[in-house]
Design a protein around this motif. Structure first.
Motif, mmCIF file in Angstrom:
data_model
loop_
_atom_site.group_PDB
_atom_site.id
_atom_site.type_symbol
_atom_site.label_atom_id
_atom_site.label_comp_id
_atom_site.label_asym_id
_atom_site.label_seq_id
_atom_site.Cartn_x
_atom_site.Cartn_y
_atom_site.Cartn_z
ATOM 1 N N SER A 12 0.829 -1.193 0.000
ATOM 2 C CA SER A 12 0.000 0.000 0.000
ATOM 3 C C SER A 12 0.869 1.251 0.000
ATOM 4 C CB SER A 12 -0.942 -0.021 1.200
ATOM 5 O OG SER A 12 -0.196 0.003 2.389
ATOM 6 N N ILE A 29 -5.740 3.113 -4.954
ATOM 7 C CA ILE A 29 -6.461 2.226 -4.032
ATOM 8 C C ILE A 29 -7.232 1.160 -4.798
ATOM 9 C CG2 ILE A 29 -8.407 2.144 -2.414
ATOM 10 C CD1 ILE A 29 -7.500 4.954 -1.455
ATOM 11 N N LYS A 32 -4.962 -1.387 -6.529
ATOM 12 C CA LYS A 32 -4.333 -2.255 -5.536
ATOM 13 C C LYS A 32 -5.291 -3.348 -5.088
ATOM 14 C CE LYS A 32 -3.874 -1.304 -0.910
ATOM 15 N NZ LYS A 32 -3.436 -0.407 0.158
ATOM 16 N N TRP A 33 -6.503 -2.983 -4.736
ATOM 17 C CA TRP A 33 -7.407 -3.993 -4.179
ATOM 18 C C TRP A 33 -7.952 -4.927 -5.243
ATOM 19 C CZ3 TRP A 33 -6.648 -5.414 0.384
ATOM 20 C CH2 TRP A 33 -6.144 -4.497 1.324
ATOM 21 N N HIS A 896 -13.794 -0.724 -2.664
ATOM 22 C CA HIS A 896 -12.362 -0.419 -2.653
ATOM 23 C C HIS A 896 -11.968 0.476 -1.485
ATOM 24 C CE1 HIS A 896 -13.700 -1.037 -6.875
ATOM 25 N NE2 HIS A 896 -12.613 -1.782 -6.978
ATOM 26 N N GLU A 900 -9.701 -0.476 1.839
ATOM 27 C CA GLU A 900 -8.498 0.298 2.141
ATOM 28 C C GLU A 900 -8.556 0.849 3.571
ATOM 29 O OE1 GLU A 900 -5.711 0.788 0.605
ATOM 30 O OE2 GLU A 900 -4.908 2.324 1.953
ATOM 31 N N HIS A 903 -8.301 -1.742 6.320
ATOM 32 C CA HIS A 903 -6.932 -2.164 6.607
ATOM 33 C C HIS A 903 -6.150 -1.051 7.292
ATOM 34 C CE1 HIS A 903 -6.609 -6.187 4.743
ATOM 35 N NE2 HIS A 903 -7.724 -5.779 4.173
ATOM 36 N N GLN A 904 -6.426 0.188 6.918
ATOM 37 C CA GLN A 904 -5.759 1.303 7.590
ATOM 38 C C GLN A 904 -6.079 1.287 9.087
ATOM 39 O OE1 GLN A 904 -3.530 3.250 6.512
ATOM 40 N NE2 GLN A 904 -3.665 3.073 4.280
#
Length: 988
Positions: A12, A29, A32-33, A896, A900, A903-904
């Motif tokens: 990330s 983002i 990535k996902w 998405h 994100e 997980h943050q």
RNA sequence: GCCCCGGUGGUGGAACUGGUAGACACGCAGGACUUAAAAUCCUGUUCGCCGAAACGCGAGUACGGGUUCGAUUCCCGUCUGGGGCACCA
């Protein structure tokens, strides 16, 4: 799904390094996902699970050459949200996607460009797939199917053979193997099994056993659920081909404008009429909208009435001719003033008098050029008298026999008895041809229009006089049956479904013709692959392109192919078990997944695809291959996203009194702004003169010839690409670059702007009103795009596309991001306990989002998210406890950003499988309500009252209120309406 | 022509079972921050009338009727837009 947290953080960071992590970088983002989910097979679905199953399906898309426009994903986003929601709620969700890859457009493209349909289709699918992937759908792509793939159509052919080898046993009300029927015939003939294809076919066991093989097979063809017969098609001699209805416009071919006539060709059919009653009954067990059920019911068109045989006086003196009519109103038999038979009716030739022969033949020739639609839609009344008369069986009255296009050969017996005083169309026909009208309903008929009542008392009706029409029906039928000239009859408007096309790009029939007998290929010979061809032009005599292939013809294979709906009639079953080589779908798989729980698609499939797939399901169920006989438990109809087209108005140069002829090609192209065009159309002389002068000046500059006078100003409207128009204002610079033709365009502006005309139409490339979802995803991200499509309005509703509002949804997502991150200060969330106010916001949101999602009200759900984020921002609330729940709820809508931020917050497992927050009513409970108080229905004030208050207490409070007293003006109270928790109305 | 669905501010829409019409957005107007712009934030925004203001009056959910204490919601009629009508998918 399992992931390594360390690897995730590195990833990330590296992907987000274009800006600060605090910034909402949607493209990084989302990429990535999407990559991560793909790597983790996050959307792979197993047929083995302890969870309850849920099957969400989108209607099968045809991968058209123009790719996706913003209208297509509407339903896919809705189904995606629902699938993800169900997954969060603990279901094992099947949500597949594939392609209905056979079809006419690819073949047309092949004819025009020489590209094999398989090649262009594969390319189209690639484009389609890329566009879909961009939006972040949770399809299980491992289950993708394509109908044009031999491994798929092997089973389409196999199911066709099941249909071919089955008949509908009316005694057991289900499909059964035709081999069983043969055994019955051998023992008892067809006494118990009326022949559905031809009621006249009757035989004993002995007769059957004495028939030749060909005779037996011909009889069986009249029983098979997939059978061969003859039907009319749109034949275009000039193109040497059969045309689809939408390729025929006003009786001529769309391409080239050649004449099109009806031609009888050998066709395959599915005997769907045998299933009419079950298709009707089945509607009660499925959750389709009432409108949809009504459409299907009307399509099936079950009616009961009588078939009546009228003696016809033949002109050639021959006797014994009978005209059979079907009527739903036998009670009106004394009101029959004429008969109308379809122009195709076989009796016509035999009853037409010599004097009328020419007229009748001319009329039939005219009708041949007309499509069925035109025939029914025509307001103009046409017809011809045959010269023959039928006799009313009760009073012997002579009834003229006419032919007219409004009677269709395929419905009923192709002949009607016309009762002008009771039927509007008959009335108009009678008036038009001056046929005297008999009134059998007394005052109920006013002489100016027909009255279709069933409740009038009959007059002029012989033995029925004085009877109410409704009651007379049975009496007439009984009498007809006694006399042996009529019988009670149930009729269906629905006809057997034509199941062949004279085309290349479709499934070949697994059928060989041997000495005029259709023989099924054996299962081991499947799939019968579509042979490669060099050109796609039609074969001789309207046959399909396959008839041009010598090897194909030599093998005596069927040259027709299956229609578009073959593959789409059973695809929902293949998704359950897409790779099975041995069977179309393992019974274990279909028992587990069972019906589609939610089916999303447009109403345009109301009577086509939806009826056919219901039919196939019933047959497969009857034959024991699956365990349910309705494919779709619930149907949600998505509205159509229409295009909002923009128009420019090009001047048509018109001159008068010019000495020389002007070269039109050298004249400048002038475009006039909408407002001015409107003024001109209104006949504003002042404006007209002003612009004539202006145009003249322009002309003098650009054209060397001497021109002194412009006759009048007229314009032609042209579609302009909506992407170079801002609202209604044309970007004139972009317009000049748009097409070479317009490079030197001149504009006549209003207030310095060129304003375009607007119209709502179907979204299509040719109208330049398409918007590509990719453009929007690039600019705002998939999450914003998804939510915006939903925010547009109810999914069921059709609406024109307008990109303008997308900013608002994007702002919302950024505002949500700021609950987590501040651009300057960074991480915003904290671990403190949520306050009562925060919990109230959260739980109100949980309740509303859950309810709205469950009832497919996605637009209001998006609003609810906005309200929630607005309120949390106002409260300056950044509690993890609240934010985490919010993220889970958001996952179906904006997966998405949800993943994100999830997980943050430090979570290591995916938010896709988080536990959905549970609503707790105690956080949202209110003790008081601010009641609106109306005086005579008009709201005059608001009073806060405890929700515990009794009606008596409420009355006391309300009547004691100053405002209420003021409005009552000392008038006595008539009534007090109190709806607890809602409102109060004081009636005086 | 026949069958089905829809019509609410300048715009998309909300009002879930007949109970405060216009939630939430867009747009627009005004303001704050900024050298400026973008972004962001604040205020107002159905229409008309009165007014300094209002929690002042009136009208209002395509149009015309009806039922009801109360109708965007139910019923009848009209207008109008869209989908389907059997070979586009």
């Amino acid at each position: 799904m399992r992931r390594k947290p360390t690897c995730k953080i590195q990833k990330s960071k590296s992907l987000l390094n274009t800006g600060s992590i605090m910034e909402y970088n949607f493209s990084a983002i989302e990429k990535k996902w999407q990559a991560q989910w793909k790597q983790d097979h996050a959307y792979r679905v197993s047929n083995e699970s302890s969870k309850p199953k849920f099957y969400v399906l989108d209607m099968f898309p045809y991968p058209s050459g123009s790719g996706l426009h913003v209208g297509h994903p509407l339903g896919y986003i809705a189904s995606d949200i629902y699938s993800r929601f169900k997954r969060l709620k603990g279901f094992n969700v099947l949500h597949p996607m594939g392609y209905d890859a056979f079809g006419l457009p690819a073949e047309q493209y092949a004819i025009e460009h020489g590209v094999h349909p398989a090649v262009s289709t594969a390319e189209n699918i690639d484009t389609f797939r890329k566009q879909l992937d961009n939006i972040g759908f949770c399809f299980d792509w491992d289950r993708e199917v394509r109908t044009s793939d031999p491994s798929y159509y092997k089973w389409t052919q196999w199911i066709f053979l099941q249909l071919f080898n089955s008949y509908y046993n009316r005694l057991t009300q289900k499909a059964e193997p035709i081999a069983q029927l043969v055994t019955v015939f051998e023992k008892e003939g067809n006494i118990k099994h009326v022949c559905p294809g031809d009621h006249a076919i009757r035989f004993s066991a002995m007769e059957w056993n004495n028939y030749t093989h060909k005779q037996q097979q011909d009889i069986l063809m009249n029983y098979r659920l997939a059978f061969c017969g003859y039907g009319e098609v749109n034949w275009c001699e000039a193109l040497g081909t059969v045309l689809a209805n939408d390729e025929v416009i006003n009786g001529v071919s769309e391409r080239g404008g050649h004449p099109v006539v009806k031609k009888k060709l050998r066709q395959w059919y599915l005997r769907i009429t045998e299933y009419a009653d079950r298709l009707l009954d089945g509607l009660q067990t499925i959750d389709f909208s009432e409108a949809m059920k009504e459409m299907q019911t009307n399509w099936i068109g079950k009616s009961s009435g009588a078939e009546i045989s009228f003696q016809v006086e033949a002109t050639d003196g021959r006797n014994g001719l009978h005209l059979h009519v079907y009527t739903t109103r036998p009670d009106t038999i004394f009101g029959v003033d004429f008969m109308v038979v379809a122009p195709e009716h076989e009796l016509i030739e035999r009853i037409t008098s010599d004097e009328q022969k020419e007229t009748v033949e001319a009329y039939i020739a005219y009708v041949k050029s007309r499509s069925e639609r035109e025939r029914q839609a025509e307001k103009k009344i046409t017809g011809a008298f045959t010269g023959a008369y039928a006799l009313n069986p009760f009073d012997g009255r002579k009834i003229p026999v006419w032919i007219s296009e409004y009677v269709l050969a395929g419905y009923g017996t192709g002949a009607i008895m016309a009762v002008p005083c009771g039927d509007e169309r008959d009335y108009k026909f009678a008036k038009h041809f001056n046929i005297p009208i008999t009134n059998i309903i007394g005052d109920a008929y006013n002489g100016e229009e027909a009255n279709a009542t069933k409740d009038a008392k009959l007059e002029n009706s012989g033995f029925l006089n004085g009877m109410v029409m409704r009651d007379a029906m049975e009496v007439v039928i009984d009498k007809l049956e006694d006399m042996g000239i009529g019988k009670r009859k149930v009729n269906y408007k629905m006809r057997d479904a034509a199941f062949s096309r004279q085309r290349y790009w479709g499934e070949p029939f697994p059928i060989q013709w041997k000495n005029g007998v259709a023989v099924a290929l054996s299962e081991t010979e499947l799939p019968l692959e579509l042979p490669a061809v060099d050109h796609y032009s039609p074969g001789p005599e309207g046959e399909g392109p396959l008839a041009n292939i010598p090897e194909w013809v030599a093998r005596e294979l069927e040259t027709n192919t299956m229609p578009g709906y073959a593959g789409s009639s059973w695809y929902f079953l293949r998704y359950m078990d897409p790779h099975n080589q041995n069977v179309f779908c393992d019974r274990k798989a279909s028992d587990y997944w069972n019906q589609v729980d939610l089916y999303i698609g447009g109403t345009e499939h109301a009577v086509g695809h939806l009826l056919y797939s219901r039919l196939w399901t019933k047959v497969l169920c009857d034959l024991g291959y699956i365990g349910f006989d309705e494919p779709f438990r619930k149907l949600l109809n998505q509205g159509m996203i229409q295009g909002s087209s923009r128009f420019v108005y090009r001047l048509l140069w018109k001159f008068a009194g010019t000495e020389r002829v002007l070269d039109q090609a050298k004249l400048p192209q002038v475009f006039i702004s909408k407002g001015i065009v409107d003024e001109l159309h209104k006949g504003n002389k002042e404006i007209e003169e002003r612009y004539k002068t202006e145009l003249l000046n322009l002309l003098k500059q650009t054209y060397s010839g001497s021109v002194s006078f412009i006759h009048s100003i007229d314009v032609v409207a042209l579609h302009v690409d909506v992407n170079i128009v801002d609202g209604v204002e044309l970007d004139t610079k972009a317009f000049k670059q748009w097409k070479p033709d317009f490079a030197d365009a001149e504009f006549i502006l209003e207030d310095g702007k060129y304003i375009c005309g607007v119209e709502v139409e179907k979204m299509s490339k040719s109208k330049f009103n398409t918007v590509n979802p990719n453009t929007l995803v690039d600019k705002f991200g998939a999450d914003t795009f998804r939510m915006y499509e939903m925010f547009l309005g109810p999914v069921e509703q059709s609406k024109p596309w307008d990109t303008k509002g997308i900013e608002g949804v994007h702002r919302f997502i950024k505002k949500l991001w700021r609950l987590f991150f501040d651009e300057q200060k960074g991480k915003q969330w904290d671990e403190e306990k949520a306050t009562a106010a925060e919990l109230k916001v959260l739980h109100r949101t949980i309740k509303k989002i859950e309810d709205d999602t469950e009832r497919f009200s996605f637009n209001t759900a998006v609003s609810t998210f906005m309200i929630c984020v607005n309120e949390l921002s106002d409260l300056k609330s950044h509690k993890r406890e609240v934010l985490e729940s919010l993220l889970i709820m958001l996952t179906p809508y904006a997966p998405h950003i949800a993943e994100e931020l999830w997980h943050q917050l430090g979570n290591t497992s995916s938010v896709l499988d988080a536990a959905y927050p549970v609503y707790n009513a105690s956080f949202t409970a209110e003790s008081e309500k601010e009641y609106p108080v109306s005086i005579n229905g008009r709201v005059r004030t608001n009073i806060s009252i405890s929700l515990d208050a009794t009606e008596a207490q409420v009355k006391e409070i309300v009547l004691g209120n100053e405002m209420v007293q003021k409005w009552m003006e000392d008038k006595p109270l008539k009534k007090l309406i109190f709806v607890k928790g809602k409102m109060i109305n004081v009636v005086i």
